[in-house]
Write a protein that holds these residues in place. Structure first.
Motif, mmCIF file in Angstrom:
data_model
loop_
_atom_site.group_PDB
_atom_site.id
_atom_site.type_symbol
_atom_site.label_atom_id
_atom_site.label_comp_id
_atom_site.label_asym_id
_atom_site.label_seq_id
_atom_site.Cartn_x
_atom_site.Cartn_y
_atom_site.Cartn_z
ATOM 1 N N LEU A 117 -12.762 8.386 -2.276
ATOM 2 C CA LEU A 117 -12.729 7.362 -3.568
ATOM 3 C C LEU A 117 -10.928 7.060 -3.972
ATOM 4 C CD1 LEU A 117 -12.983 6.443 -7.048
ATOM 5 C CD2 LEU A 117 -11.626 8.784 -7.735
ATOM 6 N N HIS A 118 -10.402 5.833 -4.160
ATOM 7 C CA HIS A 118 -9.215 5.179 -3.690
ATOM 8 C C HIS A 118 -8.397 4.590 -5.180
ATOM 9 C CE1 HIS A 118 -9.364 4.249 0.430
ATOM 10 N NE2 HIS A 118 -10.718 4.668 0.604
ATOM 11 N N THR A 119 -7.218 5.231 -5.059
ATOM 12 C CA THR A 119 -6.063 4.240 -6.037
ATOM 13 C C THR A 119 -5.175 3.790 -5.688
ATOM 14 O OG1 THR A 119 -5.666 4.235 -8.631
ATOM 15 C CG2 THR A 119 -5.588 6.440 -6.313
ATOM 16 N N GLU A 120 -4.629 2.769 -6.448
ATOM 17 C CA GLU A 120 -2.857 2.134 -6.208
ATOM 18 C C GLU A 120 -1.963 2.729 -7.638
ATOM 19 O OE1 GLU A 120 -2.472 -2.086 -6.255
ATOM 20 O OE2 GLU A 120 -4.151 -1.666 -4.041
ATOM 21 N N VAL A 121 -0.846 3.370 -6.401
ATOM 22 C CA VAL A 121 -0.197 4.070 -8.411
ATOM 23 C C VAL A 121 1.540 3.153 -7.102
ATOM 24 C CG1 VAL A 121 1.135 6.096 -8.330
ATOM 25 C CG2 VAL A 121 -1.350 6.076 -7.920
ATOM 26 N N VAL B 191 -1.695 4.019 2.289
ATOM 27 C CA VAL B 191 -1.529 2.832 2.575
ATOM 28 C C VAL B 191 0.480 2.961 2.029
ATOM 29 C CG1 VAL B 191 -1.742 0.452 2.598
ATOM 30 C CG2 VAL B 191 -3.203 2.067 3.473
ATOM 31 N N ARG B 192 1.086 2.012 2.813
ATOM 32 C CA ARG B 192 1.868 2.024 1.203
ATOM 33 C C ARG B 192 2.124 -0.174 1.608
ATOM 34 N NH1 ARG B 192 7.338 4.862 0.254
ATOM 35 N NH2 ARG B 192 6.069 6.447 0.536
ATOM 36 N N ARG B 193 2.459 -0.407 0.070
ATOM 37 C CA ARG B 193 1.919 -2.412 -0.009
ATOM 38 C C ARG B 193 4.128 -1.691 -0.470
ATOM 39 N NH1 ARG B 193 -2.693 -3.991 -2.830
ATOM 40 N NH2 ARG B 193 -4.395 -3.346 -1.576
ATOM 41 N N TRP B 194 4.571 -3.511 0.593
ATOM 42 C CA TRP B 194 6.332 -3.936 -0.139
ATOM 43 C C TRP B 194 5.850 -4.360 -0.949
ATOM 44 C CZ3 TRP B 194 9.419 -0.340 1.490
ATOM 45 C CH2 TRP B 194 8.582 0.939 2.769
ATOM 46 N N PRO C 80 -5.944 -7.540 8.553
ATOM 47 C CA PRO C 80 -6.583 -6.224 8.977
ATOM 48 C C PRO C 80 -6.658 -5.033 7.392
ATOM 49 C CG PRO C 80 -3.865 -6.378 9.444
ATOM 50 C CD PRO C 80 -4.641 -7.375 9.040
ATOM 51 N N ILE C 81 -7.183 -4.225 7.325
ATOM 52 C CA ILE C 81 -7.364 -2.938 6.472
ATOM 53 C C ILE C 81 -7.856 -1.725 7.061
ATOM 54 C CG2 ILE C 81 -8.271 -5.158 4.725
ATOM 55 C CD1 ILE C 81 -10.908 -4.370 5.863
ATOM 56 N N GLU C 82 -7.348 -0.767 6.566
ATOM 57 C CA GLU C 82 -7.598 0.586 7.027
ATOM 58 C C GLU C 82 -9.161 0.963 7.580
ATOM 59 O OE1 GLU C 82 -6.293 4.659 4.954
ATOM 60 O OE2 GLU C 82 -6.166 3.211 4.031
ATOM 61 N N ASP C 83 -9.921 0.662 6.167
ATOM 62 C CA ASP C 83 -11.141 0.914 6.369
ATOM 63 C C ASP C 83 -12.152 -0.163 5.953
ATOM 64 O OD1 ASP C 83 -12.820 3.444 6.608
ATOM 65 O OD2 ASP C 83 -11.760 4.200 4.792
ATOM 66 N N GLY C 84 -13.265 0.143 5.935
ATOM 67 C CA GLY C 84 -14.559 -0.628 6.244
ATOM 68 C C GLY C 84 -13.945 -2.598 6.547
ATOM 69 N N GLU C 85 -14.707 -3.154 6.378
ATOM 70 C CA GLU C 85 -14.543 -4.591 6.455
ATOM 71 C C GLU C 85 -13.966 -5.437 5.754
ATOM 72 O OE1 GLU C 85 -18.403 -6.657 8.186
ATOM 73 O OE2 GLU C 85 -19.330 -3.739 7.891
ATOM 74 N N ILE C 86 -13.622 -7.013 5.944
ATOM 75 C CA ILE C 86 -13.326 -7.997 4.938
ATOM 76 C C ILE C 86 -15.291 -8.525 5.110
ATOM 77 C CG2 ILE C 86 -12.869 -9.331 4.626
ATOM 78 C CD1 ILE C 86 -10.529 -8.048 5.124
ATOM 79 N N ILE C 87 -15.858 -8.893 3.756
ATOM 80 C CA ILE C 87 -17.223 -9.606 3.848
ATOM 81 C C ILE C 87 -16.570 -10.711 2.893
ATOM 82 C CG2 ILE C 87 -18.977 -9.095 2.931
ATOM 83 C CD1 ILE C 87 -19.132 -5.926 3.027
ATOM 84 N N GLN C 88 -17.054 -11.858 3.528
ATOM 85 C CA GLN C 88 -17.061 -12.840 2.813
ATOM 86 C C GLN C 88 -17.661 -13.215 1.678
ATOM 87 O OE1 GLN C 88 -17.690 -15.980 5.821
ATOM 88 N NE2 GLN C 88 -17.279 -17.984 4.234
#
Length: 194
Positions: A64-68, A88-91, A147-155
């Motif tokens: 389970l992921h979330t953003e804070v 993951v940290r976003r800037w 690039p993503i941490e987990d999974g794959e990009i799906i069109q």
């Protein structure tokens, strides 16, 4: 989605889980939640999360992921208390327009034009009957390279893309720009209202 209400039936909190269609992994879910400031630290967030986790259990979640935001200490404390850890940290980049040295960009359009590149807003390209398809294909080419941490990009299908992006009420065509090399869309910068 679950909500919390006060005695007057005003919504004071919510929690929901979802999956991203374009970064799909079957057993990874995303949590979004919030509790009105005046009602925080009363166990409402914990109750919402527990209710949500009970419902999510049927899907056999693995993560389970979330953003804070890092400046939201109450939310960070809540996340840590409930076992979330930073992965993951976003800037966030900001440009202070009153003090920006716009002289650095003077002549940029002319330099690009000399190379055959013209930059237009998506709104300016409205007369191009292939605009949406070209923008969709360029968007997919750009997304598939992130690039993503987990999974794959799906069109996403064109219909899903239209719903999620082009018809999104927060999507700003006047603030979304495309670099054109002749008729070909070669670069983009998208803008959504926050």
């Amino acid at each position: 989605m679950v909500v919390a209400e006060d005695d007057a039936e005003n919504m004071i909190g919510y929690a929901l889980y979802t999956q991203h269609a374009d970064m799909y992994k079957p057993f990874i879910f995303w949590l979004k939640m919030g509790v009105a400031t005046a009602h925080q630290r009363r166990g409402i967030g914990s109750a919402l999360l527990a209710t949500l986790l009970d419902d999510l259990h049927q899907h056999n979640p693995e993560e389970l992921h979330t953003e804070v935001r890092e400046d939201n200490l109450p939310a960070l404390n809540f996340a840590h208390k409930h076992g979330f850890a930073e992965s993951v940290r976003r800037w966030e980049s900001r440009l202070d327009l009153p003090s920006a040295e716009v002289r650095l960009w003077r002549g940029f359009d002319e330099k690009m034009a000399a190379q055959g590149i013209v930059i237009k807003s998506l709104a300016d390209l409205e007369d191009d009957p292939e605009r949406d398809t070209k923008f969709y294909e360029l968007h997919w080419a750009v997304d598939s390279d992130v690039p993503i941490e987990d999974g794959e990009i799906i069109q996403l299908s064109m219909d899903e893309f239209r719903k999620d992006v082009l018809d999104n009420p927060d999507f700003v065509t006047e603030g979304t720009f495309v670099a054109l090399d002749g008729e070909q869309y070669v670069r983009l910068s998208t803008f959504f209202k926050d």
